[in-house]
Design a protein around this motif. Structure first.
Motif: not given
Length: 89
Positions: A1-5, A7-11
């Motif tokens: 899983m990419s770091p951007f995904v 980050l979006v899930l954490i937000v």
């Protein structure tokens, strides 16, 4: 899983937790206590409540208020404490 995904899930998870907490807080303490002021009651009832307050009988004054108005405990306590505050001022 990419770091951007990630980050979006954490937000998204943080936003969901924030929404749940604020919803619960709003549902618990949002109700305001409303009551009929003692000043608007019949003179006999007002005199009885004032006499009980002058003797230091807060619970007795609340009982008299409840008997006269049929209000709940929280409303009666708020009304009688407001009357006591006005008498002391």
């Amino acid at each position: 899983m990419s770091p951007f995904v990630k980050l979006v899930l954490i937000v998204a998870a943080a936003a969901l937790v924030w929404w749940v907490v604020t919803s619960m807080r709003a549902s618990r303490g949002a109700t305001a206590t409303t009551f009929t002021p003692v000043e608007e009651l019949a003179p006999e009832v007002r005199q009885t409540i004032d006499a009980a307050l002058s003797r230091g009988e807060l619970i007795g004054a609340i009982r008299h208020y409840r008997a006269a108005t049929g209000a709940g405990l929280a409303q009666s306590k708020a009304a009688v404490e407001t009357r006591r505050w006005k008498m002391d001022a």
